[in-house]
Scaffold this motif. Structure first.
Motif, PDB file in Angstrom:
ATOM      1  N   UNK A  22      31.935  36.195  42.092  1.00 37.69           N
ATOM      2  CA  UNK A  22      33.227  35.907  43.268  1.00 37.69           C
ATOM      3  C   UNK A  22      33.875  34.361  42.351  1.00 37.69           C
ATOM      4  N   UNK A  23      32.935  33.823  41.765  1.00 34.81           N
ATOM      5  CA  UNK A  23      33.340  32.588  41.358  1.00 34.81           C
ATOM      6  C   UNK A  23      34.414  33.088  39.388  1.00 34.81           C
ATOM      7  N   UNK A  24      33.355  34.260  39.005  1.00 32.71           N
ATOM      8  CA  UNK A  24      34.049  34.436  38.037  1.00 32.71           C
ATOM      9  C   UNK A  24      35.416  35.263  37.913  1.00 32.71           C
ATOM     10  N   UNK A  25      35.315  35.729  39.052  1.00 31.17           N
ATOM     11  CA  UNK A  25      36.382  36.867  39.466  1.00 31.17           C
ATOM     12  C   UNK A  25      38.078  35.300  39.966  1.00 31.17           C
ATOM     13  N   UNK A  26      37.248  34.996  39.917  1.00 28.34           N
ATOM     14  CA  UNK A  26      38.432  33.699  40.462  1.00 28.34           C
ATOM     15  C   UNK A  26      38.349  32.603  39.562  1.00 28.34           C
ATOM     16  N   UNK A  27      38.124  32.593  38.874  1.00 30.40           N
ATOM     17  CA  UNK A  27      38.717  32.597  37.097  1.00 30.40           C
ATOM     18  C   UNK A  27      39.443  32.854  36.434  1.00 30.40           C
ATOM     19  N   UNK A  28      39.041  34.608  35.961  1.00 29.36           N
ATOM     20  CA  UNK A  28      39.920  35.512  35.705  1.00 29.36           C
ATOM     21  C   UNK A  28      40.974  35.258  36.425  1.00 29.36           C
ATOM     22  N   UNK A  29      40.909  35.509  38.105  1.00 27.34           N
ATOM     23  CA  UNK A  29      42.526  35.382  37.974  1.00 27.34           C
ATOM     24  C   UNK A  29      43.425  34.217  38.057  1.00 27.34           C
ATOM     25  N   UNK A  30      42.527  32.995  38.378  1.00 30.28           N
ATOM     26  CA  UNK A  30      43.793  31.722  37.576  1.00 30.28           C
ATOM     27  C   UNK A  30      43.960  31.710  36.234  1.00 30.28           C
TER      28      UNK A  30
END
Length: 164
Positions: A22-30
């Motif tokens: 989830x943290x990696x997905x958040x970084x990718x979306x940002x």
């Protein structure tokens, strides 16, 4: 010889991997929103299509706070995976996670209102609150109740050990 794992370690490890994902997905979306590619999916995710810098800053702070909350939860889960019992340090870490998650979600929910307050076009203030925003805030604030329950369980465990 390797130390024996406690029975709950594989479950905690799976949850920890989900939090890391989830943290990696958040970084990718940002990063996708920050780089502003011309992709319809990213346009739907972008908070302020008008490009108000105050809303963009609020969303950045909210995203960073949520990332920090996920990292804090990952640390707590890492300690639990290694077999540390529920101690005051674990409970404090979970309280930090709840505070970061709730604070960042409040900032994200308040960002559109901040945008209307800082808009150069005089059109009044629009307070935007969707049901999804309310649900996210309630979920994040419920983490405080979970942390309080964990703290009470730690206190009861400490009392029971002192009796024996």
């Amino acid at each position: 010889m390797e130390k024996a794992q406690w029975p709950g370690a594989p479950t905690v490890r799976r949850v920890r991997r989900i939090v890391q994902g989830l943290a990696l997905i958040l970084v990718a979306l940002f990063l996708a929103m920050w780089l502003k590619p011309s992709n319809p999916v990213i346009e739907v995710l972008r908070a302020d299509p008008g490009g108000n810098p105050w809303v963009d800053a609020a969303m950045l702070i909210g995203a960073l706070g949520l990332f920090g909350a996920l990292l804090q939860l990952e640390r707590v889960l890492g300690a639990l995976e290694r077999g540390f019992p529920f101690t005051r340090k674990i409970v404090t870490g979970f309280y930090r996670f709840a505070a970061l998650a709730s604070g960042s979600m409040f900032i994200v929910v308040a960002a559109p209102t901040l945008g209307s307050l800082t808009s150069l076009v005089p059109h009044g203030v629009a307070i935007t609150l969707r049901m999804l925003d309310v649900l996210l805030l309630v979920i994040c604030l419920s983490f405080f109740a979970v942390a309080a329950l964990i703290a009470e369980a730690v206190r009861i465990d400490r009392d029971n050990r002192s009796i024996v």
